[in-house]
Design a protein around this motif. Structure first.
Motif, short mmCIF file in Angstrom:
data_model
loop_
_atom_site.label_atom_id
_atom_site.label_comp_id
_atom_site.label_asym_id
_atom_site.label_seq_id
_atom_site.Cartn_x
_atom_site.Cartn_y
_atom_site.Cartn_z
N PHE A 132 -19.53 27.71 8.43
CA PHE A 132 -20.65 26.76 8.46
C PHE A 132 -20.27 25.44 7.79
N ASP A 133 -19.42 25.49 6.76
CA ASP A 133 -18.99 24.26 6.09
C ASP A 133 -18.24 23.35 7.04
N ILE A 134 -17.40 23.94 7.91
CA ILE A 134 -16.66 23.14 8.88
C ILE A 134 -17.61 22.50 9.88
N LEU A 135 -18.59 23.28 10.37
CA LEU A 135 -19.55 22.75 11.33
C LEU A 135 -20.37 21.62 10.73
N VAL A 136 -20.80 21.80 9.48
CA VAL A 136 -21.58 20.74 8.81
C VAL A 136 -20.75 19.48 8.67
N SER A 137 -19.49 19.64 8.27
CA SER A 137 -18.62 18.48 8.10
C SER A 137 -18.41 17.74 9.41
N VAL A 138 -18.22 18.49 10.51
CA VAL A 138 -18.01 17.87 11.83
C VAL A 138 -19.27 17.14 12.28
N VAL A 139 -20.44 17.81 12.16
CA VAL A 139 -21.70 17.20 12.62
C VAL A 139 -22.03 15.95 11.81
N VAL A 140 -21.89 16.05 10.49
CA VAL A 140 -22.18 14.89 9.63
C VAL A 140 -21.24 13.74 9.94
N SER A 141 -19.95 14.05 10.12
CA SER A 141 -18.98 13.00 10.44
C SER A 141 -19.34 12.32 11.76
#
Length: 724
Positions: free
Chosen positions: A332-341
């Motif tokens: 989930f941390d990777i997905l959040v980082s990608v979406v926020v970016s």
């Protein structure tokens, strides 16, 4: 549903593509770093002297804190100071400051090295970061969780035994000798003991001699202890350790992602210049962008600029999370980082496109047009205009009831200005300066009063010359109340003249219509009387007499109608009020007029809210009202059409309405139909006096009702309201 023009679809596609491409590249960097071999990591630790320096400084810190614990001293430098060396408190404080600033304080920003110091004599343990984990695992080391592990054991004589995951890794652990040499250099002034404020902490060499320095400081020996260092596989966050690993382990370091991001911003800015300015301007959203105030543009540009700085850390964090990702980790941390970016880059890059559009508008519109737009689309300019109007309203004393309030405001402002001038320039010079300033202000307002007075004269001259159509719009300053009164006089005169003109026209038409309607039956009667005198045939005489009788009755009805409408208009009507059932009255009228209705080939449709609706009215006058509007309907309705009658009872009134389709299109004012001798048939060939609707309106208003007419093309509707 949001509708996007083609140009905006292209812009959004471009921005999303650039953002996605950059995110994929950065995520690829993270994957590449994750796949670096263990051998690469070993080479980093073998070759790097910066890590060795950090380990030495951590050793100094932990050893000094252990000695401070045992001796009760408060300073790190105490481990180097001889008790009988004669060092002064001032020199000691400066050496402590130098030691902390160069060796100790920066370690608080190192997050990815864990260490523990174990005193083998006292069993005291001192930790650095997560050193407690190392203290529990003195021998067993999980290579999957640790990328660097280094242990130094000191025996009673200070000899070292080194244990490491990498057998070839051996650092120079002569930690304290170099530090003491630096302290001596600082005492001699060679190291430039400069603190963060710029003050020089170096000690004058004239104060000390070499022999005395030797007695002040000495190198302590590290004995009977164990120090363990470790760098975990999963790094906590960015610091000097992550930078070292990135720089020396091959591939693109995390910090160079910033350069890649800046390059992407330049690409977006360059491509934004290629988008057609005219096409964007012509779109719906382009119009909204152009409406933005210039201050809002500046604020949005600043916010976008700040937004552009955020994705760098998000991209670095995303690459780092991927590089350290292991089975069981939180995806989930990777997905959040990608979406926020992606979201932040979409906003930032989209802002660049809009910013370039605003920049291009300056050159496309030209400097002069841009300045004019700023004047009309700037909050500051509008604020200044409001302030100017407020000041003018304050200093313009109008000749009205608020004159004293405005005068008090002027006096207060005058006192404030005079006080400020006297405080700045002094009493004498300030008085002279204020007098000159006051003279200029007086001359300015005198000219304004003269100019406004001249405008007032021009307005009165226009009125005296009979110009009632020109509106008085000039700003007359102190004479504005007079302007308002003159404008009211102009409007009043214009209305009165228009009414009088209309009245004269109606009188002329009335005389013409009355003459025509009276003359027609009268002329016929005279003609047939002449024929009767000469005719001897009894049969024809009878026909002539019937014609004379018919015309005489028509003339009688015409005179009676004229008499009734005159009484209605004059208000001289006597009402005999009783309970009247409106529904029964309408049904009775329709029954009596049925032959004429059938002859006209018209169908009447009725709709009543109740079967019986009773009101206090004059029965005869009300019957005449209903009879006249029904008669008007079947006389002037288009053949074969329907006439609709509705009676609706409300809480406070009764509404009777009748609507029909007229034979001819109604191109004149429908209110003229309630004037005397006016017919829907302008040729006046149809039967009737033209007084029916005028009588109905007069009788309705005499009973406190309302009589209105609505038209739309050939649609005609009469609405009558009676209060309960």
């Amino acid at each position: 549903m949001i509708k996007l023009e083609k140009i905006w679809k292209q812009i959004i596609l471009f921005v999303v593509s650039i953002s996605m491409f950059l995110v994929l590249m950065v995520m690829g960097i993270g994957i590449y770093r994750k796949n670096l071999s263990e051998q690469d990591m070993q080479e980093v630790f073998r070759q790097n002297t910066q890590i060795e320096s950090i380990l030495k400084d951590i050793t100094l810190k932990l050893y000094a804190e252990n000695e401070m614990y045992k001796t009760g001293n408060a300073d790190y430098v105490d481990i180097f100071v001889n008790e009988n060396g004669g060092i002064t408190p001032d020199i000691k404080d400066k050496l402590e400051e130098y030691l902390r600033r160069n060796y100790i304080d920066y370690l608080t920003d190192i997050y990815n090295i864990d260490a523990v110091f174990i005193d083998n004599t006292t069993k005291k343990q001192i930790y650095y970061n997560k050193g407690t984990n190392l203290a529990r695992e003195l021998i067993d080391v999980d290579k999957n969780e640790t990328r660097f592990w280094y242990r130094v054991d000191y025996d009673a004589k200070g000899n070292q035994t080194i244990t490491s995951l990498d057998e070839k890794l051996v650092y120079d652990n002569n930690v304290l000798t170099k530090v003491m040499m630096d302290l001596k250099y600082a005492m001699n002034g060679d190291s430039g003991m400069i603190d963060s404020s710029g003050a020089n902490y170096a000690i004058d060499s004239a104060e000390l001699v070499e022999t005395k320095q030797q007695s002040m400081l000495s190198v302590p020996e590290i004995k009977n202890c164990t120090i363990i260092f470790a760098i975990p596989t999963a790094l906590v966050e960015f610091d000097s350790i992550t930078n070292i690993i990135d720089m020396y382990s091959g591939g693109m370091p995390y910090y160079q992602i910033e350069g890649l991001y800046i390059l992407a911003m330049f690409v977006v800015a360059i491509v934004s210049f290629l988008f057609s300015y005219e096409k964007i301007k012509a779109t719906h959203y382009g119009a909204y962008i152009d409406k933005a105030y210039w201050e809002i543009r500046v604020i949005l540009s600043g916010l976008i600029f700040m937004t552009l700085a955020i994705p760098v850390s998000e991209l670095q964090q995303g690459a780092y999370i991927i590089s350290t990702f292991k089975t069981g980790s939180n995806i989930f941390d990777i997905l959040v980082s990608v979406v926020v970016s992606l979201l932040l880059m979409f906003i930032g890059f989209g802002g660049i496109v809009i910013g370039v559009y605003w920049f291009k508008s300056i050159f496309k519109d030209g400097f002069k047009v841009t300045v004019d737009k700023i004047k009309t689309k700037a909050i500051i300019i509008k604020g200044l205009k409001i302030c100017k109007r407020w000041m003018l309203s304050l200093i313009t004393i109008r000749l009205s009831s608020d004159a004293y309030i405005k005068l008090a405001g002027v006096l207060i402002v005058n006192i404030l200005i005079m006080s400020v001038i006297v405080l700045i320039f002094g009493y004498w010079f300030g008085s002279i300066f204020y007098s000159i300033l006051l003279a200029f202000v007086a001359v300015y307002f005198m000219k304004e009063i003269q100019k406004n007075y001249q405008k007032l004269l021009e307005c009165t001259q226009r009125l005296s010359n009979g110009d009632l159509s020109t509106e008085i719009t000039e700003n007359l300053g102190a004479f504005d109340p007079l302007k308002n009164e003159l404008e009211n006089i102009r409007i009043g005169f214009k209305v009165a003249i228009d009414e009088e003109t209309k009245s004269q026209k109606m009188k002329t038409e009335l005389i013409s219509n009355v003459s025509h309607d009276l003359k027609t039956p009268l002329t016929s009667m005279i003609s047939y009387i002449d024929l009767l005198k000469k005719e001897k045939d009894s049969k024809k005489k009878k026909e002539y007499l019937e014609t004379v009788e018919r015309n005489s009755l028509r003339l009688k009805h015409l005179i009676e109608d004229l008499f009734e409408v005159s009484k209605a208009n004059s208000g001289d009507i006597k009402l005999e009020v009783m309970d009247v059932d409106i529904v029964s009255l309408v049904n009775q009228t329709l029954f009596e007029c049925k032959p004429q209705i059938d002859k006209a080939k018209i169908k009447f449709k009725t709709n009543y809210s109740k079967e019986k609706i009773v009101l206090k009215l004059d029965a005869h006058k009300t019957y005449r009202i209903i009879e006249n509007v029904i008669t008007n309907a079947y006389k002037y309705s288009l053949e074969g059409t329907r006439v609709y009658i509705d009676i609706v009872e409300n809480e406070y009134d009764i509404i009777f309405s009748i609507r029909n389709i007229s034979v001819e299109e109604i191109t004149f004012d429908p209110n003229d139909l309630v004037e005397r001798f006016v017919r829907g048939d302008k040729s006046r060939n149809s039967e009737g006096s033209g007084l029916g609707l005028a009588i109905s309106k007069g009788f309705t208003e005499a009973q406190n009702g309302k009589f209105n007419i609505e038209t739309d093309g050939d649609y005609f509707k009469v609405i009558i309201k009676f209060n309960k």
